[in-house]
Enzyme design. Structure first.
Site, PDB file in Angstrom:
ATOM      1  N   TYR A  47      -9.155   8.325  -7.139  1.00 23.74           N
ATOM      2  CA  TYR A  47      -8.388   7.355  -7.919  1.00 23.74           C
ATOM      3  C   TYR A  47      -8.879   7.192  -9.347  1.00 23.74           C
ATOM      4  O   TYR A  47      -8.274   6.462 -10.111  1.00 23.74           O
ATOM      5  CB  TYR A  47      -8.365   6.022  -7.162  1.00 23.74           C
ATOM      6  CG  TYR A  47      -7.893   6.261  -5.749  1.00 23.74           C
ATOM      7  CD1 TYR A  47      -6.555   6.545  -5.491  1.00 23.74           C
ATOM      8  CD2 TYR A  47      -8.785   6.307  -4.683  1.00 23.74           C
ATOM      9  CE1 TYR A  47      -6.109   6.840  -4.213  1.00 23.74           C
ATOM     10  CE2 TYR A  47      -8.364   6.596  -3.401  1.00 23.74           C
ATOM     11  CZ  TYR A  47      -7.023   6.864  -3.174  1.00 23.74           C
ATOM     12  OH  TYR A  47      -6.583   7.179  -1.905  1.00 23.74           O
ATOM     13  N   ASP A  57       0.822  -1.212   0.000  1.00 19.63           N
ATOM     14  CA  ASP A  57       0.000   0.000   0.000  1.00 19.63           C
ATOM     15  C   ASP A  57       0.855   1.261   0.000  1.00 19.63           C
ATOM     16  O   ASP A  57       0.537   2.244  -0.677  1.00 19.63           O
ATOM     17  CB  ASP A  57      -0.913   0.031   1.226  1.00 19.63           C
ATOM     18  CG  ASP A  57      -2.214  -0.725   1.018  1.00 19.63           C
ATOM     19  OD1 ASP A  57      -2.379  -1.311  -0.062  1.00 19.63           O
ATOM     20  OD2 ASP A  57      -3.051  -0.727   1.939  1.00 19.63           O
ATOM     21  N   HIS A  60      -4.359   9.236   6.656  1.00 21.70           N
ATOM     22  CA  HIS A  60      -4.187   7.947   7.338  1.00 21.70           C
ATOM     23  C   HIS A  60      -2.857   7.810   8.064  1.00 21.70           C
ATOM     24  O   HIS A  60      -2.713   6.918   8.908  1.00 21.70           O
ATOM     25  CB  HIS A  60      -4.312   6.791   6.342  1.00 21.70           C
ATOM     26  CG  HIS A  60      -5.661   6.646   5.718  1.00 21.70           C
ATOM     27  ND1 HIS A  60      -6.816   6.543   6.453  1.00 21.70           N
ATOM     28  CD2 HIS A  60      -6.049   6.598   4.402  1.00 21.70           C
ATOM     29  CE1 HIS A  60      -7.856   6.431   5.637  1.00 21.70           C
ATOM     30  NE2 HIS A  60      -7.415   6.469   4.388  1.00 21.70           N
TER      31      HIS A  60
END
Length: 478
Positions: free
Chosen positions: A311, A107, A149
């Protein structure tokens, strides 16, 4: 409403705003790797649209000063920052234990220029906070930021450095209270955790909840200690549309502004909540998404707009271009002007795209229940918190290069003779014109965040004692 030194015009003059826009022409060169959903090139595509819609001439356009190690360490652990600074694709095989420790992998891969990328997007967000603190602008924009995040000691969900936390810490030097609002489809877990035990920052996140990354953001997660009721989570299901979204957003945020009375607002505008996003499952139109920006702008409070997820990159560029127009009080034509990436926007070549006919699983009774619970939580806040008088930390000095397009009007004319903006004296200013460049075409194959449950790590709070470890409150991992 607390206004302070950054008060904005209201009434008939409320449309006018001074906007500082941060952009580094190199940001589109960073590349997460073949097939990775995160594509920094979307920032360059956004900038190209802004240039050809003529928006740049209405803003102060700045190249952010890269955040220094000491800036990043105001939130992140020293050893984590040291690791990011030193890791390279060639050296990663020799540091497998460190890669695992800091959650660097599929990721969050190691790529060329990783640390410079982090410095760039963090520098833009902190720089925007500094401009707001000094009253230089009313709205600051950094579409490269919003990576919500990242944790104190690890990367997560395509995010390495949490520029949002760093920007909020900067705003707290001047403002007693700062509001963070997150409309990315993913829960803003990194920001929530960082301020979970303080009443000086309220975090509000609207997100998909359930078997979805990062698996946190239950409506029952409300904060800890003095921060109790200062974290609001709005859990949503697949297919939410503009009308349903606004039935929650406006009453909740209206009450938040009334009760919390922030001195500044940070709005993370993740575009993966748009209809048709490669990793998303919401059904918002660009106008519906932008209505959140318009609504928060209407409160006349210093506002920092940041990017985030997104995205399907042609729609990301559409969205952030339109929202830049909202910040400026300008309505843009739907017919798109010819520009470097015009072919990406076919076959309609328009700024807006219609939402799909996907099922909205957010039933009226569920929305009413969510709204009722959150408004009840807000009613338990008796008054806006304040802090005792104390010596203010020194102002951060970030020097930016003023960008200029070849056909751009004189920047001083945009700000007037009384402008208090200070510009660095560069004999060769960095050009703002976007170069035509080949990149990998955004494919339609679906990608996904990999499952990482929130570990509920304690954070060193800048103003309050550490929060105890909090569970995710989630029914599933993301």
């Amino acid at each position: 409403m607390e206004s302070g030194e950054n008060s904005l015009p209201s009434g008939s003059d409320g449309v006018k705003r001074k906007v500082s826009y941060f952009y580094d022409p190199e940001v589109g060169n960073y590349y997460y790797g073949l097939g990775h959903a995160m594509k920094p090139h979307r920032i360059r595509m956004t900038h190209a649209l802004l240039a050809h819609y003529g928006l740049l001439q209405h803003m102060q356009v700045l190249k952010p000063s890269p955040a220094k190690d000491r800036d990043l360490c105001k939130f992140h652990a020293d050893d984590y920052v040291d690791f990011l600074r030193g890791i390279t694709p060639d050296a990663q095989q020799d540091q497998l234990r460190q890669l695992k420790r800091f959650n660097i992998g599929e990721d969050c891969p190691v790529f060329d220029g990783l640390y410079s990328f982090c410095q760039t997007y963090a520098g833009g967000s902190v720089g925007g906070a500094v401009k707001l603190n000094h009253g230089v602008c009313d709205i600051a924009i950094n579409w490269a930021g919003g990576l919500h995040h990242a944790k104190k000691c690890e990367a997560s969900g395509f995010c390495y450095v949490n520029d949002i936390v760093l920007a909020i810490l900067e705003l707290l030097k001047v403002h007693e209270r700062v509001l963070y609002v997150d409309i990315d489809i993913h829960h803003g877990d990194g920001v929530e955790e960082a301020f979970y035990a303080t009443d000086r920052v309220m975090t509000v996140s609207f997100h998909k909840f359930g078997d979805y990354f990062p698996g946190t953001g239950d409506i029952r997660d409300i904060g800890y200690g003095k921060g109790k009721y200062y974290s609001l989570n709005v859990p949503l299901d697949d297919g939410i549309d503009d009308e349903s979204y606004m039935s929650l957003f406006k009453p909740i945020m209206g009450k938040v502004m009334e009760v919390f009375r922030p001195g500044a607002v940070v709005l993370q505008c993740g575009a993966d909540s748009l209809s048709g996003d490669r990793l998303g499952c919401f059904n918002l139109s660009i106008k519906g998404h932008a209505e959140c920006v318009k609504y928060m702008r209407s409160f006349n409070v210093p506002l920092l707009l940041l990017g985030g997820g997104g995205y399907t990159i042609r729609n990301v560029a559409r969205c952030w271009c339109y929202e830049t127009g909202i910040a400026l009080g300008m309505e843009l034509e739907d017919k798109m002007p010819q520009h470097e990436y015009y072919e990406y926007f076919g076959p309609d070549y328009t700024l807006h795209v219609a939402p799909s006919n996907m099922e909205n699983k957010n039933f009226r009774d569920l929305l009413d229940d969510i709204r009722s619970k959150l408004l009840d939580n807000l009613s338990k806040l008796q008054h806006a918190p304040s802090v005792p008088f104390q010596e203010r930390p020194p102002d951060t000095e970030l020097h930016q290069v003023v960008l200029r397009d070849e056909d751009e009007d004189d920047k001083d004319e945009r700000w007037g003779p009384d402008s208090d903006t200070e510009f660095d004296d560069y004999s060769n200013p960095v050009p703002g014109r976007v170069k035509r460049e080949y990149i990998e075409v955004d494919r339609n194959d679906s990608g996904s965040y990999h499952n990482h449950l929130d570990r509920g790590r304690d954070f060193d709070m800048p103003f309050k004692e550490n929060a105890s470890s909090k569970g995710s409150g989630s029914n599933g991992s993301g």
